[in-house]
Scaffold this motif. Structure first.
Motif, PDB file in Angstrom:
ATOM      1  N   LYS A  57      43.756 102.992  45.102  1.00  0.00           N
ATOM      2  CA  LYS A  57      44.756 103.810  45.776  1.00  0.00           C
ATOM      3  C   LYS A  57      44.495 105.322  45.596  1.00  0.00           C
ATOM      4  CE  LYS A  57      47.097 100.309  47.251  1.00  0.00           C
ATOM      5  NZ  LYS A  57      47.151 100.009  48.695  1.00  0.00           N
ATOM      6  N   GLN A  58      44.140 105.688  44.356  1.00  0.00           N
ATOM      7  CA  GLN A  58      43.876 107.116  44.123  1.00  0.00           C
ATOM      8  C   GLN A  58      42.686 107.604  44.951  1.00  0.00           C
ATOM      9  OE1 GLN A  58      43.452 107.679  39.885  1.00  0.00           O
ATOM     10  NE2 GLN A  58      45.686 107.869  39.586  1.00  0.00           N
ATOM     11  N   ALA A  59      41.648 106.764  45.015  1.00  0.00           N
ATOM     12  CA  ALA A  59      40.480 107.111  45.818  1.00  0.00           C
ATOM     13  C   ALA A  59      40.859 107.212  47.288  1.00  0.00           C
ATOM     14  CB  ALA A  59      39.367 106.090  45.618  1.00  0.00           C
ATOM     15  N   GLN A  60      41.714 106.297  47.749  1.00  0.00           N
ATOM     16  CA  GLN A  60      42.145 106.326  49.150  1.00  0.00           C
ATOM     17  C   GLN A  60      42.954 107.596  49.447  1.00  0.00           C
ATOM     18  OE1 GLN A  60      44.251 102.621  49.599  1.00  0.00           O
ATOM     19  NE2 GLN A  60      42.365 101.403  49.779  1.00  0.00           N
ATOM     20  N   MET A  61      43.845 107.965  48.502  1.00  0.00           N
ATOM     21  CA  MET A  61      44.639 109.181  48.693  1.00  0.00           C
ATOM     22  C   MET A  61      43.752 110.433  48.713  1.00  0.00           C
ATOM     23  SD  MET A  61      47.943 108.431  46.246  1.00  0.00           S
ATOM     24  CE  MET A  61      48.499 110.126  46.446  1.00  0.00           C
ATOM     25  N   ARG A  62      42.735 110.426  47.821  1.00  0.00           N
ATOM     26  CA  ARG A  62      41.864 111.597  47.774  1.00  0.00           C
ATOM     27  C   ARG A  62      41.029 111.699  49.045  1.00  0.00           C
ATOM     28  NH1 ARG A  62      41.204 116.496  47.623  1.00  0.00           N
ATOM     29  NH2 ARG A  62      39.117 117.239  47.052  1.00  0.00           N
ATOM     30  N   ILE A  63      40.561 110.563  49.552  1.00  0.00           N
ATOM     31  CA  ILE A  63      39.768 110.581  50.792  1.00  0.00           C
ATOM     32  C   ILE A  63      40.632 111.069  51.948  1.00  0.00           C
ATOM     33  CG2 ILE A  63      38.845 109.026  52.548  1.00  0.00           C
ATOM     34  CD1 ILE A  63      37.173 107.701  50.504  1.00  0.00           C
ATOM     35  N   ALA A  64      41.920 110.656  51.924  1.00  0.00           N
ATOM     36  CA  ALA A  64      42.820 111.131  52.982  1.00  0.00           C
ATOM     37  C   ALA A  64      42.973 112.652  52.908  1.00  0.00           C
ATOM     38  CB  ALA A  64      44.182 110.454  52.860  1.00  0.00           C
ATOM     39  N   GLN A  65      43.075 113.172  51.670  1.00  0.00           N
ATOM     40  CA  GLN A  65      43.167 114.626  51.508  1.00  0.00           C
ATOM     41  C   GLN A  65      41.880 115.326  51.987  1.00  0.00           C
ATOM     42  OE1 GLN A  65      43.931 114.953  47.301  1.00  0.00           O
ATOM     43  NE2 GLN A  65      46.152 114.636  47.533  1.00  0.00           N
ATOM     44  N   VAL A  66      40.738 114.701  51.641  1.00  0.00           N
ATOM     45  CA  VAL A  66      39.448 115.264  52.075  1.00  0.00           C
ATOM     46  C   VAL A  66      39.375 115.300  53.598  1.00  0.00           C
ATOM     47  CG1 VAL A  66      36.963 114.814  52.178  1.00  0.00           C
ATOM     48  CG2 VAL A  66      38.175 114.668  49.991  1.00  0.00           C
ATOM     49  N   ALA A  67      39.888 114.236  54.237  1.00  0.00           N
ATOM     50  CA  ALA A  67      39.864 114.173  55.700  1.00  0.00           C
ATOM     51  C   ALA A  67      40.697 115.305  56.308  1.00  0.00           C
ATOM     52  CB  ALA A  67      40.366 112.813  56.171  1.00  0.00           C
ATOM     53  N   VAL A  68      41.868 115.559  55.696  1.00  0.00           N
ATOM     54  CA  VAL A  68      42.719 116.653  56.186  1.00  0.00           C
ATOM     55  C   VAL A  68      41.992 117.989  56.036  1.00  0.00           C
ATOM     56  CG1 VAL A  68      44.842 117.939  55.765  1.00  0.00           C
ATOM     57  CG2 VAL A  68      44.875 115.430  55.763  1.00  0.00           C
ATOM     58  N   GLN A  69      41.358 118.187  54.891  1.00  0.00           N
ATOM     59  CA  GLN A  69      40.625 119.434  54.660  1.00  0.00           C
ATOM     60  C   GLN A  69      39.456 119.584  55.641  1.00  0.00           C
ATOM     61  OE1 GLN A  69      40.180 118.579  50.293  1.00  0.00           O
ATOM     62  NE2 GLN A  69      40.763 120.736  50.067  1.00  0.00           N
ATOM     63  N   GLU A  70      38.755 118.467  55.871  1.00  0.00           N
ATOM     64  CA  GLU A  70      37.638 118.525  56.811  1.00  0.00           C
ATOM     65  C   GLU A  70      38.126 118.840  58.226  1.00  0.00           C
ATOM     66  OE1 GLU A  70      34.132 115.649  55.092  1.00  0.00           O
ATOM     67  OE2 GLU A  70      35.840 114.686  56.074  1.00  0.00           O
ATOM     68  N   HIS A  71      39.251 118.282  58.601  1.00  0.00           N
ATOM     69  CA  HIS A  71      39.817 118.560  59.914  1.00  0.00           C
ATOM     70  C   HIS A  71      40.166 120.049  60.039  1.00  0.00           C
ATOM     71  CE1 HIS A  71      41.978 117.926  63.660  1.00  0.00           C
ATOM     72  NE2 HIS A  71      43.004 118.596  63.144  1.00  0.00           N
ATOM     73  N   ALA A  72      40.767 120.593  58.975  1.00  0.00           N
ATOM     74  CA  ALA A  72      41.117 122.017  58.989  1.00  0.00           C
ATOM     75  C   ALA A  72      39.866 122.886  59.081  1.00  0.00           C
ATOM     76  CB  ALA A  72      41.915 122.367  57.734  1.00  0.00           C
ATOM     77  N   LEU A  73      38.816 122.459  58.367  1.00  0.00           N
ATOM     78  CA  LEU A  73      37.569 123.220  58.422  1.00  0.00           C
ATOM     79  C   LEU A  73      36.953 123.186  59.813  1.00  0.00           C
ATOM     80  CD1 LEU A  73      35.823 122.383  55.017  1.00  0.00           C
ATOM     81  CD2 LEU A  73      36.863 124.544  55.716  1.00  0.00           C
ATOM     82  N   GLU A  74      37.047 122.031  60.476  1.00  0.00           N
ATOM     83  CA  GLU A  74      36.510 121.928  61.835  1.00  0.00           C
ATOM     84  C   GLU A  74      37.259 122.859  62.783  1.00  0.00           C
ATOM     85  OE1 GLU A  74      33.918 120.504  63.209  1.00  0.00           O
ATOM     86  OE2 GLU A  74      33.247 119.892  61.215  1.00  0.00           O
ATOM     87  N   PHE A  75      38.577 122.932  62.568  1.00  0.00           N
ATOM     88  CA  PHE A  75      39.389 123.833  63.396  1.00  0.00           C
ATOM     89  C   PHE A  75      38.956 125.287  63.149  1.00  0.00           C
ATOM     90  CE2 PHE A  75      43.049 126.667  63.813  1.00  0.00           C
ATOM     91  CZ  PHE A  75      43.398 126.440  65.142  1.00  0.00           C
ATOM     92  N   ASP A  76      38.826 125.624  61.852  1.00  0.00           N
ATOM     93  CA  ASP A  76      38.390 126.982  61.519  1.00  0.00           C
ATOM     94  C   ASP A  76      36.996 127.265  62.073  1.00  0.00           C
ATOM     95  OD1 ASP A  76      40.733 127.448  60.235  1.00  0.00           O
ATOM     96  OD2 ASP A  76      39.942 127.215  58.210  1.00  0.00           O
ATOM     97  N   ARG A  77      36.148 126.247  61.978  1.00  0.00           N
ATOM     98  CA  ARG A  77      34.772 126.399  62.462  1.00  0.00           C
ATOM     99  C   ARG A  77      34.745 126.717  63.961  1.00  0.00           C
ATOM    100  NH1 ARG A  77      30.338 121.529  62.364  1.00  0.00           N
ATOM    101  NH2 ARG A  77      28.434 122.807  62.526  1.00  0.00           N
ATOM    102  N   ALA A  78      35.554 125.984  64.713  1.00  0.00           N
ATOM    103  CA  ALA A  78      35.618 126.200  66.161  1.00  0.00           C
ATOM    104  C   ALA A  78      36.212 127.572  66.486  1.00  0.00           C
ATOM    105  CB  ALA A  78      36.436 125.095  66.820  1.00  0.00           C
TER     106      ALA A  78
END
Length: 213
Positions: A57-78
């Motif tokens: 569960k902790q790994a799943q929660m952390r991956i979900a957080q990483v996904a949110v951060q990656e999405h934000a980075l993609e937005f910033d990148r664009a």
């Protein structure tokens, strides 16, 4: 890293070419920071993938957080990419204005040079026009001297030193020595230097006409 564009204090829109160049450099720097963080998040996601896939569960929660951060980075990148396009357009326009201004100044300087040349040509023209009547007076004076010399018993040379063709030859040699040969087709003997003084040559020519009482 927090959102590269959303969480920073808004910067004033650049106005000058230097400011746009500085803005572009800053955006390129942010691009580099984003790529470094994207690589870091990708590494974290790979490390957590197996644990998350097996129900951690902790790994799943952390991956979900990483996904949110990656999405934000993609937005910033664009967003940064779009900003760089705008900055590039403004820089190109500013450089074009600079080039146009530089050419305008160069054309103006070129025009000034042409005007200076006209001033010089006008001065030379006036000088030449002022000399022509003096040459006419010189020819008239020569006739008087020739007549007076003959009346007073002076001997006549085969080619009188003060004859117009002799005077013209000495004048041409003198002018050649003053640099006129670069501009006018002045013929002169090459076996001797050009005359340095027309006055000296005239005095020498007049020795034939000197009389004694």
């Amino acid at each position: 890293m927090k959102g590269a564009t959303g969480n920073n204090m808004r910067q004033p829109t650049p106005r000058t070419l230097a400011e746009w160049r500085q803005c572009a450099a800053g955006l390129v720097s942010k691009q580099g920071e984003i790529e470094v963080e994207r690589a870091s998040l990708a590494g974290q996601r790979q490390e957590l993938a197996l644990a998350a896939a097996t129900g951690d569960k902790q790994a799943q929660m952390r991956i979900a957080q990483v996904a949110v951060q990656e999405h934000a980075l993609e937005f910033d990148r664009a967003t940064i990419a779009e900003g760089l396009v705008r900055a590039g357009e403004e820089i190109a326009a500013g450089e074009a204005r600079l080039a146009t201004s530089a050419r305008q100044q160069a054309v103006a300087r070129h025009g000034d040079l042409l005007e200076k040349r006209l001033v010089l040509v006008e001065a030379i023209e006036q000088a030449v026009r002022s000399v022509a009547p003096q040459l006419t007076a010189l020819a008239e004076l020569t006739l008087e001297i020739e007549g007076s010399h003959a009346q007073l018993g002076g001997s006549r040379a085969t080619l009188p030193p003060l004859a117009q063709e002799n005077v013209g030859g000495r004048l041409a040699e003198f002018m050649a020595g003053q640099g006129f040969a670069a501009w006018l087709p002045l013929a002169r003997p090459e076996v001797r230097p050009a005359l340095g003084s027309w006055i000296a040559a005239e005095k020498d020519a007049q020795t034939h006409y000197r009389l004694t009482v």
